[in-house]
Structures are given as C-alpha cells and as structure tokens.
Design an enzyme around this catalytic site. Structure first.
Site, PDB file in Angstrom:
ATOM      1  N   ASP A   1     -14.673   6.678   5.191  1.00  0.00           N
ATOM      2  CA  ASP A   1     -14.160   6.387   6.529  1.00  0.00           C
ATOM      3  C   ASP A   1     -15.321   6.296   7.505  1.00  0.00           C
ATOM      4  OD1 ASP A   1     -11.566   6.511   5.599  1.00  0.00           O
ATOM      5  OD2 ASP A   1     -11.153   8.511   6.412  1.00  0.00           O
TER       6      ASP A   1
ATOM      7  N   ASP B   1       0.856  -1.183   0.000  1.00  0.00           N
ATOM      8  CA  ASP B   1       0.000   0.000   0.000  1.00  0.00           C
ATOM      9  C   ASP B   1       0.895   1.236   0.000  1.00  0.00           C
ATOM     10  OD1 ASP B   1      -1.784   2.031   0.474  1.00  0.00           O
ATOM     11  OD2 ASP B   1      -2.697   1.121   2.231  1.00  0.00           O
TER      12      ASP B   1
ATOM     13  N   ARG C   1       4.784   1.715  10.166  1.00  0.00           N
ATOM     14  CA  ARG C   1       4.765   2.961   9.387  1.00  0.00           C
ATOM     15  C   ARG C   1       5.750   3.924  10.035  1.00  0.00           C
ATOM     16  NH1 ARG C   1      -1.789   3.475   8.120  1.00  0.00           N
ATOM     17  NH2 ARG C   1      -1.957   1.435   7.074  1.00  0.00           N
TER      18      ARG C   1
ATOM     19  N   GLU D   1     -11.529   8.018  13.825  1.00  0.00           N
ATOM     20  CA  GLU D   1     -11.653   7.082  12.709  1.00  0.00           C
ATOM     21  C   GLU D   1     -11.332   5.662  13.165  1.00  0.00           C
ATOM     22  OE1 GLU D   1      -9.149   5.765   8.797  1.00  0.00           O
ATOM     23  OE2 GLU D   1      -9.161   7.923   9.268  1.00  0.00           O
TER      24      GLU D   1
ATOM     25  N   GLN E   1      -4.582  -4.016  12.531  1.00  0.00           N
ATOM     26  CA  GLN E   1      -5.975  -3.898  12.126  1.00  0.00           C
ATOM     27  C   GLN E   1      -6.472  -5.223  11.547  1.00  0.00           C
ATOM     28  OE1 GLN E   1      -5.636  -0.601   9.359  1.00  0.00           O
ATOM     29  NE2 GLN E   1      -5.561  -1.963   7.585  1.00  0.00           N
TER      30      GLN E   1
ATOM     31  N   SER F   1     -11.121   2.657   7.381  1.00  0.00           N
ATOM     32  CA  SER F   1     -11.092   3.187   6.024  1.00  0.00           C
ATOM     33  C   SER F   1     -11.456   2.030   5.103  1.00  0.00           C
ATOM     34  CB  SER F   1      -9.694   3.720   5.686  1.00  0.00           C
ATOM     35  OG  SER F   1      -9.633   4.143   4.335  1.00  0.00           O
TER      36      SER F   1
END
Length: 336
Positions: free
Chosen positions: A237, A57, A110, A250, A125, A253
């Site tokens: 979202d 991604d 990340r 949030e 997730q 997504s």
C-alpha cells in the site's frame, strides 16, 4: 453516534464552485501523468460482471456484492468491488504486450463499508494493470513502479498548487519502503493501524510491503488481501501522512499479481480452494493469462489529500448516515 472527526478550527479549503474545478483539474491531469509514467492506455471497463465468472474482487471475503438478475440474458450480475481480475483478462483479450498496460475509471458500490472521514459506500479509483515479463516479478521492479506512481502524484500536486494558489499541500516524493513484518517488529505493542500512523509520522511517504500473509508475532495478517490477485510477497500500500487528519492515509493498494505457483499456494493458505473451478482461476492456473502488475489509486482520496479536505464527502457524492450529515452541517462542511 457519528464516526466523523472534524479537526479543530477546520474550514473547507475552497468554495463549492472552486472545489469542483480543483477536482476536475486533479482527475484530468493525474490520469495523463500516470499513463505517461507507466506506459498505460485508457480503456473502457464494466460496472458489473457475471456472478459465476470469478472476475469480481472478493476483497476480504465477507463483503456482499450488490447483485441483480438480468432476465433477458439468463444471468445474475454483480456490481464490481474492483476490477483487479477483470483487468488481467482484458490485457489478454486486447493483446497488450510486455511493458504496456491499461488504466480505466473504476466505479464500485461496497454496501458493507463502514463510512467515516475516509470511507464511503461509493468507490472511485483509477484501476491500472500492466503486462510484465517473468523476470520482472521482483521487489526491485515493484519499488521502481511505486516511485514512478509517486512521481505522477507529485507532478499533479505541483501543477495544482500553481493553478490554485490558496492550496499549499506538500507531498514528499521520496518513498520509504518497509515490510509488514519489519513494521510489526518495530512497533510490536501497536495495532496495525497505529503502526501505519507511527511510520507515516516519521516518513511522510511510505510503501508498506507484503500484505496478506500471517505475521510472526500476532499470527494474523497486517490487513486482509484476496488470495487470487496480488502475490502477498510482492504487493503493498502507498501511504501518505495526512496533516489535516494527522494520520496515515492510504491512496493506493497495488502489487505484482499472482503467477500459477503463488495462486496455488495462496488459495490453499486462505482456505479458498473452491475458487479453482472458476473460469478466471482455471485460466490462471493453466498459465493462460499474462504476468502483470497492477493496482488501484483512489480518485476521491487523491483529491482529499491534494485539496486538503477532512471528509471524503467534500469531494464525492454518496449517502451518509444522519449523524454524519448533522455533524458536518454543524461544522459548516458541505457534503456533495
């Protein structure tokens, strides 16, 4: 300077031991509820992919993946940012049929994430993906799927409140749907983040649709979206109102994925035509991959929301800057 905000009078809702029990309860229950709601089956997933596969991604296009050489297989690996593209290829390889899908635990690093109450360099997730028919590529089908996900969220939260009577988090099942353009028209003088806060303050469960394309007033997208997984007209979202932090929050997504036409259009619009030569993109443009809908649902985010913590480090183990550690220690908050 610490980027952490500690609400006045905040105390961690559970002891360290009970916190671990609650986290396990949420994760084990929600994945069952999600699988039942969307007809998903659990599969194994990679921690890393080959650099030149096109499967990683690209997020907003500026985040650097964690890369490493693998001498014995003559390749360079990349720790995934998410499994948005890998899942679609897996559905083809594992021979899933329309109406059926998969989910998996996705763990990512990340390295360029700006850490604060909600963000960590470690991402955990539930990544899910489901095969659909071409006639399902509609906003109506997208809305139906969002409502099913929120049903799974609320069922898990209700069960948690029974298992842990000291917790009283309320999550609204009814979803308010609004597009990013409608949101900009409604709050033209606010920033995108301020708009999200404003709409969630009014409607506690919101699905913000159509993220990725430029808006009419600002000429900029509401938020960044890679051009090669979500169809920017059929994505969004899931946002909840977080009463502890008093802000939008949030948890997911998601979206209907690009077909050949949407990928062609979005690669050109985003200046990413060079990706057309990558294996994944060649297959997609040739119509060799199934049409799908999918997304990611934050595990730590969901635990934060349901338990009522103010910092993501209370429900996941990661690395934090010294100022954050000191701020949390002074407030009596234990970072895992």
């Amino acid at each position: 300077m610490s980027k952490v905000c500690i609400p006045q009078g905040y105390k961690t809702p559970l002891s360290v031991y009970e916190m671990q029990r609650a986290i396990e309860f949420i994760k084990s229950n929600f994945q069952v509820n999600l699988g039942n709601a969307l007809n998903l089956r659990r599969v194994s997933a990679p921690l890393f992919v080959e650099e030149n596969s096109g499967l990683n991604d690209n997020l907003n296009g500026v985040e650097r993946p964690v890369s490493f050489d693998i001498p014995d297989v003559h390749a360079t690996g990349q720790v995934v940012h998410s499994l948005a593209k890998w899942k679609r290829l897996a559905l083809k390889r594992y021979q899933f049929h329309p109406g059926k899908g998969l989910f998996t635990d996705m763990n990512a690093i990340r390295r360029d994430e700006v850490v604060d109450n909600l963000h960590s360099i470690y991402v955990d997730q539930w990544d899910w993906e489901k095969v659909i028919l071409r006639e399902d590529r509609t906003e109506s089908y997208l809305r139906q799927t969002v409502r099913a996900i929120m049903g799974a969220v609320c069922e898990t939260n209700d069960a948690l409140d029974i298992a842990f009577p000291s917790l009283h988090t309320r999550i609204d099942r009814d979803v308010y749907f609004i597009s990013t353009q409608e949101l900009e028209d409604r709050f033209p003088d606010l920033t995108p983040k301020q708009r999200e806060d404003a709409i969630c303050r009014e409607h506690h469960t919101v699905f913000l649709m159509q993220i990725g394309g430029n808006l009419k007033r600002s000429g900029q997208p509401h938020d960044g979206r890679a051009p090669d997984y979500d169809d920017w007209q059929l994505n969004g979202d899931i946002l909840l109102w977080n009463p502890v932090l008093e802000r939008s929050f949030e948890i997911s997504s998601m979206g209907i994925r690009v077909d050949e036409a949407a990928l062609d259009r979005q690669l050109t619009a985003s200046g990413c035509d060079d990706r057309r030569t990558l294996p994944f993109h060649r297959m997609l443009l040739a119509g060799e991959l199934p049409l799908t809908i999918g997304g990611g649902i934050g595990q730590s985010r969901l635990c934060m929301m349901m338990i009522g913590t103010c910092h993501i480090g209370e429900v996941q183990a990661s690395l934090w800057d010294p100022e954050t550690v000191q701020t949390c220690e002074s407030a009596g908050i234990m970072l895992l």
